[in-house]
Design an enzyme around this catalytic site. Structure first.
Site, PDB file in Angstrom:
ATOM      1  N   CYS A   2       3.504  -1.924  -5.513  1.00 42.92           N
ATOM      2  CA  CYS A   2       2.824  -2.778  -6.478  1.00 42.92           C
ATOM      3  C   CYS A   2       3.781  -3.080  -7.625  1.00 42.92           C
ATOM      4  O   CYS A   2       4.547  -2.210  -8.037  1.00 42.92           O
ATOM      5  CB  CYS A   2       1.564  -2.175  -7.061  1.00 42.92           C
ATOM      6  SG  CYS A   2       0.279  -1.829  -5.884  1.00 42.92           S
ATOM      7  N   ARG A  27       8.053  -4.920  -3.766  1.00 45.00           N
ATOM      8  CA  ARG A  27       7.285  -3.703  -4.059  1.00 45.00           C
ATOM      9  C   ARG A  27       5.883  -3.732  -3.447  1.00 45.00           C
ATOM     10  O   ARG A  27       5.149  -2.762  -3.520  1.00 45.00           O
ATOM     11  CB  ARG A  27       7.156  -3.522  -5.581  1.00 45.00           C
ATOM     12  CG  ARG A  27       8.469  -3.208  -6.244  1.00 45.00           C
ATOM     13  CD  ARG A  27       8.242  -2.971  -7.701  1.00 45.00           C
ATOM     14  NE  ARG A  27       7.559  -1.715  -7.913  1.00 45.00           N
ATOM     15  CZ  ARG A  27       8.159  -0.574  -8.202  1.00 45.00           C
ATOM     16  NH1 ARG A  27       9.453  -0.530  -8.309  1.00 45.00           N
ATOM     17  NH2 ARG A  27       7.467   0.522  -8.382  1.00 45.00           N
ATOM     18  N   TRP A  74       0.175  -3.750  -3.245  1.00 45.41           N
ATOM     19  CA  TRP A  74       0.261  -3.073  -1.948  1.00 45.41           C
ATOM     20  C   TRP A  74      -1.009  -2.236  -1.888  1.00 45.41           C
ATOM     21  O   TRP A  74      -1.147  -1.264  -2.631  1.00 45.41           O
ATOM     22  CB  TRP A  74       1.515  -2.194  -1.918  1.00 45.41           C
ATOM     23  CG  TRP A  74       1.815  -1.560  -0.594  1.00 45.41           C
ATOM     24  CD1 TRP A  74       2.551  -2.109   0.425  1.00 45.41           C
ATOM     25  CD2 TRP A  74       1.429  -0.256  -0.143  1.00 45.41           C
ATOM     26  NE1 TRP A  74       2.626  -1.222   1.470  1.00 45.41           N
ATOM     27  CE2 TRP A  74       1.960  -0.084   1.159  1.00 45.41           C
ATOM     28  CE3 TRP A  74       0.681   0.782  -0.694  1.00 45.41           C
ATOM     29  CZ2 TRP A  74       1.767   1.077   1.900  1.00 45.41           C
ATOM     30  CZ3 TRP A  74       0.492   1.945   0.048  1.00 45.41           C
ATOM     31  CH2 TRP A  74       1.030   2.078   1.326  1.00 45.41           C
ATOM     32  N   ASN A 100      -0.880   0.067 -11.184  1.00 45.71           N
ATOM     33  CA  ASN A 100      -0.216   0.668 -10.022  1.00 45.71           C
ATOM     34  C   ASN A 100      -0.638   2.132 -10.008  1.00 45.71           C
ATOM     35  O   ASN A 100      -0.722   2.753 -11.060  1.00 45.71           O
ATOM     36  CB  ASN A 100       1.313   0.646 -10.169  1.00 45.71           C
ATOM     37  CG  ASN A 100       1.865  -0.751 -10.108  1.00 45.71           C
ATOM     38  OD1 ASN A 100       1.158  -1.694  -9.770  1.00 45.71           O
ATOM     39  ND2 ASN A 100       3.137  -0.878 -10.437  1.00 45.71           N
ATOM     40  N   GLY A 101      -0.814   2.676  -8.819  1.00 46.22           N
ATOM     41  CA  GLY A 101      -1.169   4.088  -8.735  1.00 46.22           C
ATOM     42  C   GLY A 101      -2.558   4.252  -8.137  1.00 46.22           C
ATOM     43  O   GLY A 101      -3.143   3.308  -7.609  1.00 46.22           O
ATOM     44  N   GLU A 506      17.714   7.088  12.099  1.00 48.41           N
ATOM     45  CA  GLU A 506      17.763   6.016  11.112  1.00 48.41           C
ATOM     46  C   GLU A 506      17.793   4.644  11.800  1.00 48.41           C
ATOM     47  O   GLU A 506      17.130   3.702  11.363  1.00 48.41           O
ATOM     48  CB  GLU A 506      18.983   6.209  10.185  1.00 48.41           C
ATOM     49  CG  GLU A 506      19.244   5.112   9.184  1.00 48.41           C
ATOM     50  CD  GLU A 506      18.083   4.844   8.225  1.00 48.41           C
ATOM     51  OE1 GLU A 506      17.121   5.617   8.189  1.00 48.41           O
ATOM     52  OE2 GLU A 506      18.140   3.801   7.542  1.00 48.41           O
ATOM     53  N   LYS A 510      15.040   1.687  11.301  1.00 50.57           N
ATOM     54  CA  LYS A 510      15.335   0.284  10.949  1.00 50.57           C
ATOM     55  C   LYS A 510      14.681  -0.643  11.963  1.00 50.57           C
ATOM     56  O   LYS A 510      14.087  -1.655  11.601  1.00 50.57           O
ATOM     57  CB  LYS A 510      16.853   0.008  10.932  1.00 50.57           C
ATOM     58  CG  LYS A 510      17.660   0.632   9.824  1.00 50.57           C
ATOM     59  CD  LYS A 510      17.371   0.096   8.448  1.00 50.57           C
ATOM     60  CE  LYS A 510      16.284   0.825   7.788  1.00 50.57           C
ATOM     61  NZ  LYS A 510      16.391   1.888   6.912  1.00 50.57           N
ATOM     62  N   GLU A 513      10.899  -0.687  11.433  1.00 55.58           N
ATOM     63  CA  GLU A 513      10.502  -1.299  10.158  1.00 55.58           C
ATOM     64  C   GLU A 513      10.539  -2.824  10.207  1.00 55.58           C
ATOM     65  O   GLU A 513       9.654  -3.478   9.682  1.00 55.58           O
ATOM     66  CB  GLU A 513      11.441  -0.830   9.027  1.00 55.58           C
ATOM     67  CG  GLU A 513      11.165   0.567   8.535  1.00 55.58           C
ATOM     68  CD  GLU A 513      12.136   0.997   7.439  1.00 55.58           C
ATOM     69  OE1 GLU A 513      11.693   1.650   6.487  1.00 55.58           O
ATOM     70  OE2 GLU A 513      13.345   0.689   7.527  1.00 55.58           O
ATOM     71  N   HIS A 529      14.730  16.196  28.713  1.00 60.40           N
ATOM     72  CA  HIS A 529      13.563  17.060  28.488  1.00 60.40           C
ATOM     73  C   HIS A 529      12.301  16.245  28.221  1.00 60.40           C
ATOM     74  O   HIS A 529      11.537  16.569  27.324  1.00 60.40           O
ATOM     75  CB  HIS A 529      13.840  18.027  27.340  1.00 60.40           C
ATOM     76  CG  HIS A 529      15.016  18.920  27.588  1.00 60.40           C
ATOM     77  ND1 HIS A 529      15.067  19.811  28.627  1.00 60.40           N
ATOM     78  CD2 HIS A 529      16.209  19.025  26.956  1.00 60.40           C
ATOM     79  CE1 HIS A 529      16.231  20.445  28.619  1.00 60.40           C
ATOM     80  NE2 HIS A 529      16.945  19.977  27.610  1.00 60.40           N
ATOM     81  N   LYS A 629       8.810  -1.183  -0.710  1.00 61.55           N
ATOM     82  CA  LYS A 629      10.130  -0.608  -0.965  1.00 61.55           C
ATOM     83  C   LYS A 629      10.033   0.791  -1.554  1.00 61.55           C
ATOM     84  O   LYS A 629      10.804   1.672  -1.230  1.00 61.55           O
ATOM     85  CB  LYS A 629      10.885  -1.544  -1.905  1.00 61.55           C
ATOM     86  CG  LYS A 629      12.272  -1.082  -2.284  1.00 61.55           C
ATOM     87  CD  LYS A 629      13.253  -1.434  -1.201  1.00 61.55           C
ATOM     88  CE  LYS A 629      14.640  -0.916  -1.472  1.00 61.55           C
ATOM     89  NZ  LYS A 629      15.310  -0.581  -0.206  1.00 61.55           N
TER      90      LYS A 629
HETATM   91  C1  G6P Z   1       9.471   3.877   1.691  1.00 61.78           C
HETATM   92  C2  G6P Z   1      10.385   2.784   2.193  1.00 61.78           C
HETATM   93  C3  G6P Z   1      11.535   3.402   2.979  1.00 61.78           C
HETATM   94  C4  G6P Z   1      12.259   4.410   2.105  1.00 61.78           C
HETATM   95  C5  G6P Z   1      11.307   5.490   1.604  1.00 61.78           C
HETATM   96  C6  G6P Z   1      11.960   6.407   0.584  1.00 61.78           C
HETATM   97  O1  G6P Z   1       8.807   4.447   2.755  1.00 61.78           O
HETATM   98  O2  G6P Z   1       9.678   1.873   3.013  1.00 61.78           O
HETATM   99  O3  G6P Z   1      12.437   2.371   3.350  1.00 61.78           O
HETATM  100  O4  G6P Z   1      13.302   4.986   2.829  1.00 61.78           O
HETATM  101  O5  G6P Z   1      10.194   4.877   0.964  1.00 61.78           O
HETATM  102  O6  G6P Z   1      12.312   5.656  -0.537  1.00 61.78           O
HETATM  103  P1  G6P Z   1      13.228   6.220  -1.702  1.00 61.78           P
HETATM  104  O7  G6P Z   1      13.188   5.171  -2.768  1.00 61.78           O
HETATM  105  O8  G6P Z   1      12.628   7.507  -2.141  1.00 61.78           O
HETATM  106  O9  G6P Z   1      14.589   6.420  -1.135  1.00 61.78           O
END
Ligand code: G6P
Length: 634
Positions: A2, A27, A74, A100-101, A506, A510, A513, A529, A629
């Protein structure tokens, strides 16, 4: 998660608020809205959907006025609908609030408000309850003050201090709130005035000339001012055009520090790139260089990390390391575990921040905890940091956002210096985190058994990285062709060993996501396994198999996939390319590098693979569905 933008000044608020929201769209982007005070009424425009939809609405009927608030959402409480979009109003319709929150006790507050009088709520949000509560407290205090005036002293009574009463009402309401908030509000009876407050959700005050701003993230306002005050938890700020006052929710006078924002508006522009994600992938030669700039000492063959605030004796005595974070940062922590254990032989644990904060991880007195977070605001990581500090452990932050909450609340740390990361899928922050992990491993190793020649080898390898990353980036078109070839694949499996197992995780993250395809990462040897049951001609397996000590082991696993007609994409280096030529369907050859730095090189082609595949599938790369984000709620 947000975004909030507020403005009070002499210019029209609408374009400034809309521009700020566009910069904050990463955000959260399921609905958006503004409230601008025009004379004695609050003009609001809000709708479900992207900022572009709000822009259209505002263009059709432009709201006018020189102070207002805005929000991009969000969803947490209530679906992303027009009604649930912020701002929300109190019963009088004069007070507008963005938030926000999460207000955890919103139902109890709502019940209490309903008991006090019949009220209509037009949304399902916790935010609207807070708007009603503040509005009621304000209206009650005005009624009380007016009654005293009419009690014989009307003429001599001091003028009604509406601003003070509004701030008091905010404080009184927030004292009843359980949960987290970053808020901004306006009231049509209180001209040229914003109130902001925070607890657990970031809020920054931008200080301009005859204008001031509130924002959940400085990137929203950096085009207008680079002078900022990062608010602390329980701060309440009263903002006018040419002054502001910070106090606490409890009513005590507050202090503040004016900071200069490190980056400029130009740094957060997309430039000629079609997406922020691609821009940020291509920034990695520079961001990796910046992450280690001034931190490597060729003379002492070690890393210098003064921000850790630890003496040589303290560094020498570290007996255990706990690395915590979420998402991509957690994967960087996992690379860190391999690095610290290999270079320093210190037992290292990686803990999901969300698990760590709620369980009783066994810790020893000599445990050093790192909270890793690009944003420095992730609620789970912040919770882990607080829990660790509460128990008395030295807890350090590895953050990108300067002055973020994690950076401020930790006992020290290392800034990533990766520059603003706008693409929701983290890329350059990951390689910066891994670079820092290598530096930490080197430093702790050199406090113990690591020789000067080994230290020098690692420093040389780190210094070579920016040029090697440039080489990897030249493969972008080749990788794009591979992405096109597999555009109809139902998903992808990713495999890696040792330092590259977290890279498999990772790469899969990606892929999930931004393409929304099924993707999983595994240690290569785990293939047999269970996972092998998934192998079939339609499902590609991506092997991270550079020319290292475990190459031949990876080769065995690749053969196992081939034997079952599974397509194989291999990321390799050096002699690996020749050995894989007849076995893998597609080969991505990157420069050869020692184990310790190689994960930084192997992840980049896989960032590009996810990117090109997402573009091929027509996905919204920078704003993938359902994601945000920075997740500032639990
Ligand atoms: C969210 C984002 C991820 C990110 C994670 C941690 O889930 O979608 O892409 O890696 O938060 O974010 P940070 O700002 O703590 O690295």
């Amino acid at each position: 998660m947000c975004g909030i933008v507020g403005y009070v000044g002499r210019s029209e608020a609408a374009p400034i608020l809309l521009d700020g929201l566009r910069r904050l769209e990463y955000r959260g982007y399921d609905s958006a809205g503004v409230a601008i005070v025009d004379g004695d009424k609050v003009e609001t425009r809000k709708c479900a959907g992207r900022i572009a939809a709000l822009g259209k609405l505002m263009a059709e009927k432009p709201p006018s006025g020189t102070f207002g608030i805005s929000h991009t959402r969000w969803a947490t409480h209530g679906k992303p609908t027009d009604q649930n979009a912020h701002p929300h109003f109190d019963a009088s319709g004069k007070l507008a609030l963005v938030h926000n929150g999460v207000i955890e006790n919103y139902q109890a507050l709502k019940d209490q408000l309903m008991r006090d009088g019949d009220r209509k709520f037009s949304s399902e949000t916790d935010t609207e309850v807070l708007a009603h509560l503040i509005g009621k407290l304000y209206d009650d205090s005005i009624a009380e003050a007016t009654a005293q005036d009419s009690n014989g002293n009307a003429t001599n009574a001091p003028p009604l201090n509406q601003r003070g009463l509004l701030v008091d009402a905010v404080r009184a309401a927030l004292r009843q709130v359980i949960g987290t908030y970053g808020i901004a509000l306006v009231h049509s009876d209180v001209p040229d005035f914003l109130v902001g407050a925070r607890r657990g959700s970031p809020l920054v005050l931008g200080v301009g000339k005859e204008e001031n701003f509130l924002a959940s993230d400085v990137s929203a306002i950096v085009a207008y001012t680079r002078d900022a005050v990062y608010l602390n938890d329980f701060d309440v700020v009263a903002v006018e055009r040419d002054k502001f006052e910070i106090s606490s929710v409890a009513g005590e006078a507050g202090s503040y520090q004016l900071s200069k924002v490190e980056f400029s508006d130009a740094d957060i522009k997309k430039g000629d790139y079609p997406h922020y994600m691609l821009k940020e992938i291509f920034e990695q030669p520079g961001s990796v260089r910046d992450a280690m700039r001034g931190r490597l000492s060729s003379e002492e063959c070690t890393a210098k990390l003064g921000g850790l605030n630890m003496s040589p004796a303290q560094l020498r005595d570290v007996g255990r390391v706990v690395l915590t974070g979420c998402g991509t940062a957690l994967h960087a922590a996992m690379v860190g575990e391999y690095l610290i254990e290999a270079l320093a032989q210190i037992p290292t644990e990686v803990e999901f921040a969300s698990e760590f904060r709620h369980r009783n991880t066994p810790m020893t007195r000599d445990t050093l905890v790192f909270a890793i977070s690009q944003s420095g605001e992730t609620a789970d990581t912040l919770g882990a940091l607080r829990e660790s500090r509460r128990k008395g452990y030295r807890t350090l932050g590895i953050c990108n956002n300067v002055a973020s909450t994690i950076a401020r609340e930790s006992d020290g740390g290392v800034y990533m210096h990766a520059g603003p990361e706008i693409g929701v899928a983290a890329t350059k922050s990951f390689t910066a985190q891994v670079t820092i992990m290598t530096a930490i491993g080197l430093l702790l190793g050199r406090m113990r058994h690591l020789s000067t020649s080994e230290g020098t080898r690692i420093i040389d390898a780190l210094n070579a990285l920016p040029t090697q990353i440039e080489e990897v980036l030249k493969l972008s078109d080749e990788i794009k062709a591979i992405a096109k070839k597999y555009a109809n694949a139902p998903g992808m499996l990713f495999f890696g060993r040792q330092f590259h197992f977290p890279i498999a995780l990772e790469a899969a993250l990606k892929m999930k996501e931004i393409t929304y395809l099924f993707a999983e990462g595994h240690p290569s040897a785990e293939l047999k396994h269970g996972i092998i049951a998934l192998v079939r001609p339609e499902l590609p397996s991506v092997f991270i198999a550079p020319d290292d000590a475990v190459f031949s082991k990876n080769l065995n696993n690749i053969e196992q996939v081939r034997a079952r007609k599974g397509p194989v994409i291999a990321v390799t280096s050096g002699a690996g390319a020749d050995r894989l030529a007849k076995i893998a369907d597609d080969i991505i050859t990157i420069p050869t590098a020692p184990d310790y730095v190689s994960p930084i090189l192997t992840v980049i082609p896989l960032q590009l693979l996810a990117y090109h595949l997402a573009v091929e599938l027509g996905r919204d790369v920078d704003k993938p569905r359902n994601l945000a984000k920075s997740v500032t709620v639990e």
